[in-house]
Design a protein around this motif. Sequence first.
Motif, PDB file in Angstrom:
ATOM      1  N   VAL A 209       7.563   8.627  -3.283  1.00 57.78           N
ATOM      2  CA  VAL A 209       7.722   8.880  -4.585  1.00 57.78           C
ATOM      3  C   VAL A 209       6.685   9.958  -4.483  1.00 57.78           C
ATOM      4  CG1 VAL A 209       6.868   8.753  -7.550  1.00 57.78           C
ATOM      5  CG2 VAL A 209       9.122   7.532  -5.538  1.00 57.78           C
ATOM      6  N   PHE A 210       5.197   9.303  -3.532  1.00 58.84           N
ATOM      7  CA  PHE A 210       4.646  10.471  -3.657  1.00 58.84           C
ATOM      8  C   PHE A 210       4.787  11.503  -2.901  1.00 58.84           C
ATOM      9  CE2 PHE A 210       0.612  10.825  -1.157  1.00 58.84           C
ATOM     10  CZ  PHE A 210      -0.816  11.233  -1.869  1.00 58.84           C
ATOM     11  N   LEU A 211       4.726  11.337  -2.478  1.00 53.21           N
ATOM     12  CA  LEU A 211       5.395  12.879  -1.496  1.00 53.21           C
ATOM     13  C   LEU A 211       6.575  13.544  -2.065  1.00 53.21           C
ATOM     14  CD1 LEU A 211       5.487  11.157   2.468  1.00 53.21           C
ATOM     15  CD2 LEU A 211       3.366  12.623   1.524  1.00 53.21           C
ATOM     16  N   PHE A 212       7.399  13.182  -1.946  1.00 57.10           N
ATOM     17  CA  PHE A 212       8.141  14.096  -2.449  1.00 57.10           C
ATOM     18  C   PHE A 212       8.474  13.862  -4.704  1.00 57.10           C
ATOM     19  CE2 PHE A 212      10.485  11.954   1.618  1.00 57.10           C
ATOM     20  CZ  PHE A 212      10.563  13.289   1.955  1.00 57.10           C
ATOM     21  N   GLY A 213       8.004  12.971  -5.316  1.00 52.29           N
ATOM     22  CA  GLY A 213       7.389  13.383  -7.020  1.00 52.29           C
ATOM     23  C   GLY A 213       6.045  14.180  -6.781  1.00 52.29           C
ATOM     24  N   GLY A 214       5.277  13.557  -5.746  1.00 53.74           N
ATOM     25  CA  GLY A 214       4.521  14.696  -6.823  1.00 53.74           C
ATOM     26  C   GLY A 214       4.429  15.811  -6.042  1.00 53.74           C
ATOM     27  N   SER A 215       5.050  16.017  -4.922  1.00 57.49           N
ATOM     28  CA  SER A 215       5.002  17.832  -4.900  1.00 57.49           C
ATOM     29  C   SER A 215       6.144  18.637  -4.749  1.00 57.49           C
ATOM     30  CB  SER A 215       5.604  17.816  -2.704  1.00 57.49           C
ATOM     31  OG  SER A 215       4.846  16.765  -2.066  1.00 57.49           O
ATOM     32  N   ALA A 216       7.331  17.358  -5.807  1.00 59.56           N
ATOM     33  CA  ALA A 216       7.751  18.371  -6.301  1.00 59.56           C
ATOM     34  C   ALA A 216       7.255  18.950  -7.992  1.00 59.56           C
ATOM     35  CB  ALA A 216       9.418  18.023  -7.067  1.00 59.56           C
TER      36      ALA A 216
END
Length: 281
Positions: A209-216
Amino acid sequence: MSTLVFVAVIGAAVLHAAWNALVKSGSDKQVSMGAVVLGHMPIALLVLFFVPMPAFESMPYLAAGILLHFGYQLFLLKSYETGDLTQVYPIARGSAPLIVALFSVTMLGVHLDLIQTLAILIIGGGIISLALVRQADGQKNNQAALLALTTGLFIASYSLIDGLGARISGTSLGFFSCLAIGNGFLMGIYLSLSAQTALKTIATKGRSVFLFGGSASFIAYAIVTWAFTQAPIALVTALRETSIVFALLIGVFFLKERLNLVKVLSTFTTLVGAVLLRFAK
């Protein structure tokens, strides 16, 4: 509104719906929300190496924006703990363009023609009608609706502040990157005080979530902040909230939430408003 701005904001709407679904579907929504917000910071720090810092005159807007985003995240989190994605998300997002449009016209002197005004009203009305949605047990979730409306007030407030601040700053990307870093620090302090294990959980179970959610989330709002400098804030805010369509699809097909006639009609109404907005002058 140009075709480029229109397409960019629609793309941001897809990304926005996606990260909201990640937060809603997480078993620990506080961890998921924290992971998304903290996930902004590495990208923001990297971006600041390549863009100028915002003008000093925009600092009051930057400070206000940080606080408003933090308030929005807390109320959104509480809303998701109470209601469905397909109820909370539309009410929160749908009330915002109506508030922004009203403030823009009455206080900022922005002129909207008849078609633009009608499009905003259709989008907002279609989305807010989801307040009529009932839970699986047939009962209305009034608490979720009230929390979602409060969230909408925060969305409207930070949209106006960020739009004005980005214009004054001279660099929309620099402005939002600084805002994201400040917002991340606030979230980190909040999590360390309210949930001492949350930061550790984000570093382990919350990495995706940190990587994908944060980036999105970062990319989505970076696009919107730029769009605020290219078109009237009220129009950008209204168009961005077409993300309800994507949130509805995600909620039904991936989160297995109920689909009913009210949700379908509300979504169709929102799409009509978006089409009308695109072809307005």
